[in-house]
Design an enzyme around this catalytic site. Structure first.
Site, PDB file in Angstrom:
ATOM      1  N   ARG A   1       0.863  -1.204   0.000  1.00 15.63           N
ATOM      2  CA  ARG A   1       0.000   0.000   0.000  1.00 15.63           C
ATOM      3  C   ARG A   1       0.888   1.239   0.000  1.00 15.63           C
ATOM      4  O   ARG A   1       0.624   2.221  -0.670  1.00 15.63           O
ATOM      5  CB  ARG A   1      -0.969  -0.001   1.191  1.00 15.63           C
ATOM      6  CG  ARG A   1      -1.689   1.334   1.359  1.00 15.63           C
ATOM      7  CD  ARG A   1      -2.943   1.294   2.234  1.00 15.63           C
ATOM      8  NE  ARG A   1      -2.859   0.408   3.372  1.00 15.63           N
ATOM      9  CZ  ARG A   1      -2.098   0.640   4.461  1.00 15.63           C
ATOM     10  NH1 ARG A   1      -1.382   1.743   4.559  1.00 15.63           N
ATOM     11  NH2 ARG A   1      -2.086  -0.240   5.450  1.00 15.63           N
TER      12      ARG A   1
ATOM     13  N   TYR B   1     -16.668  15.812 -16.329  1.00 17.25           N
ATOM     14  CA  TYR B   1     -17.165  14.440 -16.243  1.00 17.25           C
ATOM     15  C   TYR B   1     -18.251  14.338 -15.156  1.00 17.25           C
ATOM     16  O   TYR B   1     -18.072  14.846 -14.041  1.00 17.25           O
ATOM     17  CB  TYR B   1     -15.983  13.505 -15.931  1.00 17.25           C
ATOM     18  CG  TYR B   1     -16.401  12.090 -15.619  1.00 17.25           C
ATOM     19  CD1 TYR B   1     -17.225  11.385 -16.492  1.00 17.25           C
ATOM     20  CD2 TYR B   1     -15.985  11.460 -14.454  1.00 17.25           C
ATOM     21  CE1 TYR B   1     -17.622  10.089 -16.202  1.00 17.25           C
ATOM     22  CE2 TYR B   1     -16.372  10.167 -14.165  1.00 17.25           C
ATOM     23  CZ  TYR B   1     -17.193   9.485 -15.041  1.00 17.25           C
ATOM     24  OH  TYR B   1     -17.590   8.204 -14.747  1.00 17.25           O
TER      25      TYR B   1
ATOM     26  N   ASP C   1      -7.525  18.519 -15.038  1.00 15.83           N
ATOM     27  CA  ASP C   1      -7.785  17.123 -15.412  1.00 15.83           C
ATOM     28  C   ASP C   1      -7.419  17.006 -16.892  1.00 15.83           C
ATOM     29  O   ASP C   1      -8.136  17.512 -17.760  1.00 15.83           O
ATOM     30  CB  ASP C   1      -9.259  16.795 -15.154  1.00 15.83           C
ATOM     31  CG  ASP C   1      -9.593  15.340 -15.480  1.00 15.83           C
ATOM     32  OD1 ASP C   1      -8.898  14.739 -16.327  1.00 15.83           O
ATOM     33  OD2 ASP C   1     -10.569  14.819 -14.910  1.00 15.83           O
TER      34      ASP C   1
ATOM     35  N   LYS D   1      -8.021   5.963 -19.551  1.00 15.41           N
ATOM     36  CA  LYS D   1      -8.336   6.429 -20.901  1.00 15.41           C
ATOM     37  C   LYS D   1      -7.095   6.332 -21.794  1.00 15.41           C
ATOM     38  O   LYS D   1      -6.581   5.255 -21.999  1.00 15.41           O
ATOM     39  CB  LYS D   1      -8.937   7.820 -20.810  1.00 15.41           C
ATOM     40  CG  LYS D   1     -10.024   7.958 -19.714  1.00 15.41           C
ATOM     41  CD  LYS D   1     -11.254   7.143 -20.016  1.00 15.41           C
ATOM     42  CE  LYS D   1     -12.211   6.897 -18.865  1.00 15.41           C
ATOM     43  NZ  LYS D   1     -12.320   7.773 -17.758  1.00 15.41           N
TER      44      LYS D   1
END
Ligand code: P1T
Length: 384
Positions: free
Chosen positions: A52, A105, A177, A202
């Site tokens: 982690r 988005y 973004d 993406k």
């Protein structure tokens, strides 16, 4: 770590963070499928304690992402929205404000509206993403300015340098973004942005086979976000990090083809009698065309189209294409077609959505890297 800053983009994509494996000489960064690392004595280890907190495959991806965006440091997350969450939780407190460009988005809007509003965050939106549009929504409490460019789904172009100047005057941080452009087409940090956020799902991953996110920026600014990454744990596993890193290697060549295909289809779509309006920043008719020319290398692979005849006509098109798959997401090698009003932007209230131009006749295309003649023929037969 050899310095890759003087190398070209495509070279960095293949080499940054990706020297031969120190343990085995493996040329390609291995998938370190381990949750933990054996220590010689408590606290004596080779730089990794627990996956982690850190994993060599993820570290390679993070280094490469930073090199591609021209940032000092990169952090990888389990999704784009996990990356956005880490920015908010790492940098902001309840009572702080975010100033955001309204076209974004639907999942980001939902996160601000349904998760962070109850937590105490105030987000103010502007339909006009220019300096004049942002000024009235920036207050003494504004800590973060948030923009996508090009925006999802209307492909608006936001002037990154100008908005960075405004944010900095107000003592706020500008996060861009950069999902729709990818660092191959646009590097917001060089234009003055403080943070770049990605849905690596993406173009960066590029093959529609992995979900991921990233935040890139200066070391000092990323420190609290890195703390949150480890403390809350929304990290990608090593296989997901590896798939994303594998995708990055071909980002430059893929983007060239996405852009060339989209440019041709956008010009063709503009001439079709069933098309009301084409949103593509590469078209001279696009209001952001000149700005896009300045701040982007090329215009990207995303096109939105307003179809005459509204919802029924749009739905007919969406269900008749054979190569364009009716699906959420974007940026993969295969072409996708979507209906923002009922799919990616359904979480925005209908009246808000319609006021912004995301009407039921709007169709969004993610143009893939297939042969463009086949894509054009697919759209032609579906619109006939
Ligand atoms: O899906 P995820 O990896 O969590 O990324 C969210 C996200 C963030 N930013 C932008 C600009 C995005 O487009 C997305 C995800 N978008 C879609 C799934 C879509 O079809 O638009």
């Amino acid at each position: 770590m050899p310095d890759t800053t003087s190398l070209g983009f495509a070279t960095r994509a293949i080499h940054a963070g990706q020297e031969a494996d120190p343990a085995t000489g493996a040329t390609v960064v291995p998938i370190y499928a381990t949750s933990t690392y054996t220590q010689q004595a408590p606290g004596q280890h080779k730089g990794y304690e627990y996956s982690r907190s850190g994993n060599p495959t993820r570290a390679a991806l993070e280094t490469c992402l930073a090199a591609l965006e021209g940032g000092e440091r990169g952090l990888a997350f389990a999704s784009g929205l996990a990356a956005t969450t880490a920015v908010i939780q790492g940098l902001l407190q309840p009572g702080d404000e975010v100033a955001a460009a309204a076209d974004l988005y639907g999942g980001t809007f939902r996160l601000f509206d349904k998760v962070f509003k109850p937590w105490g965050l105030v987000t103010r939106y502007t339909e006009d993403a220019s300096v004049a549009g942002f000024r009235p929504i920036i207050t003494p409490k504004t800590k973060l300015v948030w923009v996508e460019t090009p925006t999802n789904p209307l492909l608006q172009i936001v002037d990154i340098a100008a908005i960075a100047g405004l944010a900095h005057q107000a003592g706020a941080v500008l996060a861009v973004d950069n999902t729709f452009a990818s660092p191959y087409l646009q590097q917001p940090i060089a234009l003055g942005a403080d943070l770049v956020v990605h849905s690596t799902t993406k173009y960066l991953g590029g093959h529609s086979d992995v979900i991921g996110g990233a935040v890139i920026g200066r070391r000092d600014l990323l420190q609290p976000i890195a703390f949150y990454q480890n403390a809350a744990g929304g990290v990608p596993g090593p296989f997901d990090a590896w798939l994303t890193l594998r995708g990055l290697k071909t980002l430059a060549v893929r983007m060239e083809r996405h852009c060339a295909n989209a440019k041709q289809l956008a010009a063709w779509l503009e001439k079709q009698p069933t098309v009301q309006r084409v949103y593509y920043p590469g078209l001279a008719s696009h209001p952001g065309h000149e700005l896009a020319k300045q701040q982007m290398r090329d215009y990207g692979g995303m096109i939105s189209v307003s179809i005459k005849g509204g919802k029924d006509a749009a739905l007919r098109l969406l269900t008749r294409t054979k190569l364009f798959s009716l699906a959420e997401s974007l940026g993969g090698v295969e072409s996708l077609i979507g209906h923002p009003a009922t799919m990616t932007h359904a979480s925005i209230p209908a009246e808000v959505r319609q006021a912004r131009g995301i009407d039921d006749g709007l169709v969004r295309l993610s143009v893939g890297i297939e042969d463009v003649a086949d894509l054009q023929e697919d759209l032609r037969q579906a619109m006939a």
